[in-house]
Design an enzyme around this catalytic site. Structure first.
Site, mmCIF file in Angstrom:
data_model
loop_
_atom_site.group_PDB
_atom_site.id
_atom_site.type_symbol
_atom_site.label_atom_id
_atom_site.label_comp_id
_atom_site.label_asym_id
_atom_site.label_seq_id
_atom_site.Cartn_x
_atom_site.Cartn_y
_atom_site.Cartn_z
ATOM 1 N N LYS A 50 10.683 31.409 -3.759
ATOM 2 C CA LYS A 50 11.262 30.550 -4.790
ATOM 3 C C LYS A 50 11.615 31.410 -5.990
ATOM 4 O O LYS A 50 10.810 32.240 -6.421
ATOM 5 C CB LYS A 50 10.244 29.489 -5.177
ATOM 6 C CG LYS A 50 10.689 28.584 -6.274
ATOM 7 C CD LYS A 50 9.647 27.539 -6.508
ATOM 8 C CE LYS A 50 9.729 27.070 -7.932
ATOM 9 N NZ LYS A 50 8.592 26.254 -8.298
HETATM 10 C C1 R5P Z 1 6.210 24.975 -12.339
HETATM 11 O O1 R5P Z 1 5.171 25.379 -12.675
HETATM 12 C C2 R5P Z 1 6.530 24.987 -10.942
HETATM 13 O O2 R5P Z 1 6.486 26.205 -10.332
HETATM 14 C C3 R5P Z 1 7.775 24.231 -10.619
HETATM 15 O O3 R5P Z 1 7.605 23.881 -9.280
HETATM 16 C C4 R5P Z 1 9.095 24.943 -10.745
HETATM 17 O O4 R5P Z 1 9.257 25.492 -12.007
HETATM 18 C C5 R5P Z 1 10.237 24.037 -10.363
HETATM 19 O O5 R5P Z 1 10.319 22.986 -11.211
HETATM 20 P P1 R5P Z 1 11.476 22.895 -12.291
HETATM 21 O O6 R5P Z 1 12.725 22.624 -11.512
HETATM 22 O O7 R5P Z 1 11.075 21.764 -13.164
HETATM 23 O O8 R5P Z 1 11.556 24.204 -13.000
#
Ligand code: R5P
Length: 292
Positions: A205
């Site tokens: 990710k």
């Molecule tokens: C946050 O701590 C997480 O890793 C989230 O899963 C990640 O940042 C994705 O969420 P967002 O699209 O809100 O950034």
């Protein structure tokens, strides 16, 4: 170890040439994995499109109840049907996601910091692999802070997860987190995503960045792109579109879905981009059609 001084910068990414070792399997780099690993990856990445819409709602594990996530028990039932995979903590999923949904789960398995601290980079693996198995997780997610103070411990946590995941054929999603001193630029994401893949993470990710197609080409496993802070829906759909065009295998989107005034409509529009080849403009028109 190779010399650092005098090392030539990478430049030939052949980003227009498809990945060459996929055989007939739809997940990048996974052609030679065993059956269990391929089965779990196929729950995350739709075999018809090779892509995923992952809904991230793991923010509470270090932030507490943030905007949009005050009541997971009310939110997730509205959105789950439109997600290929739910990314959350075991506490959130066990308490608030009915097992009858039978959705792929990317289980947040690292922790160690909170918003009360200045430095969020120190995390370790806190979920036993046995518990991930009991939850029928399709992947476990470990946050890794390359270049930050917590680099060594988070790399160790990631490798521990990968070792255990290989034992039980559970993929590990390496999360390329950005430390407070690090810039979100191409060279950082080239480094971080490739390192995570070389450690053995079966998916990574990351964030979208300039020259994202180079980052995607240089990473031999699928990239899913986080949404980041809330943007206007039109811009968030452009982010999703650019990510897919740049070679991402999906999005792992949280705030840009659950903080929208129209979260169900937004996740459906994201699906159009990820799975149906809509442009960002077409997806925004679709979103407007649903919300008017
Ligand atoms: C946050 O701590 C997480 O890793 C989230 O899963 C990640 O940042 C994705 O969420 P967002 O699209 O809100 O950034």
């Amino acid at each position: 170890m190779a010399d650092i001084i005098g090392n030539k910068n990478a430049k030939n990414f052949s980003e227009n040439v498809p990945f060459a070792n996929n055989g007939n399997f739809h997940v990048k780099g996974a052609n030679h994995y065993d059956w269990g690993m391929k089965d779990r990856l196929s729950r995350i990445f739709n075999p018809k499109t090779g892509k995923t819409v992952m809904l991230a709602f793991d923010h509470g594990y270090f932030m507490g109840p943030t905007s949009g996530l005050e009541r997971l028990d009310l939110l997730i039932p509205r959105l789950a049907n439109y997600a290929d995979c739910l990314m959350g903590t075991r506490g959130a999923i066990r308490s608030s996601v009915p097992p009858t949904y039978n959705k792929a789960i990317a289980l947040r398995a690292s922790s160690g910091s909170s918003v009360l601290q200045d430095d969020l980079s120190r995390e370790s693996m806190v979920v036993d692999m046995e518990d991930a198995i009991k939850m029928n997780a399709s992947a476990i997610a470990i946050q890794t802070f390359i270049g930050a103070d917590g680099q060594k411990e988070t790399i160790e946590a990631l490798n521990r997860a990968i070792n255990l995941g290989l034992r039980y054929s559970i993929p590990t999603m390496g999360v390329a987190a950005v430390g407070k001193e690090m810039e979100r630029n191409t060279s950082f994401f080239l480094l971080a995503t490739r390192m995570l893949a070389e450690f053995g993470a079966q998916l990574v990710k990351t964030y979208y960045c300039k020259d994202f197609e180079k980052v995607a080409a240089a990473c031999p496993v699928p990239l899913v792109v986080a949404g980041g802070k809330k943007l206007p829906e039109k811009d968030a759909l452009t982010l999703a579109y650019n990510s897919i065009q740049g070679g991402a295998a999906g999005v792992d989107m949280g705030r840009n879905i659950f903080q929208s005034e129209y979260p169900e409509e937004m996740i459906q529009a994201v699906n159009k981009v990820v799975h149906e080849g809509f442009t960002d403009q077409e997806a925004y028109q679709f979103f407007q059609h649903l919300t008017n």
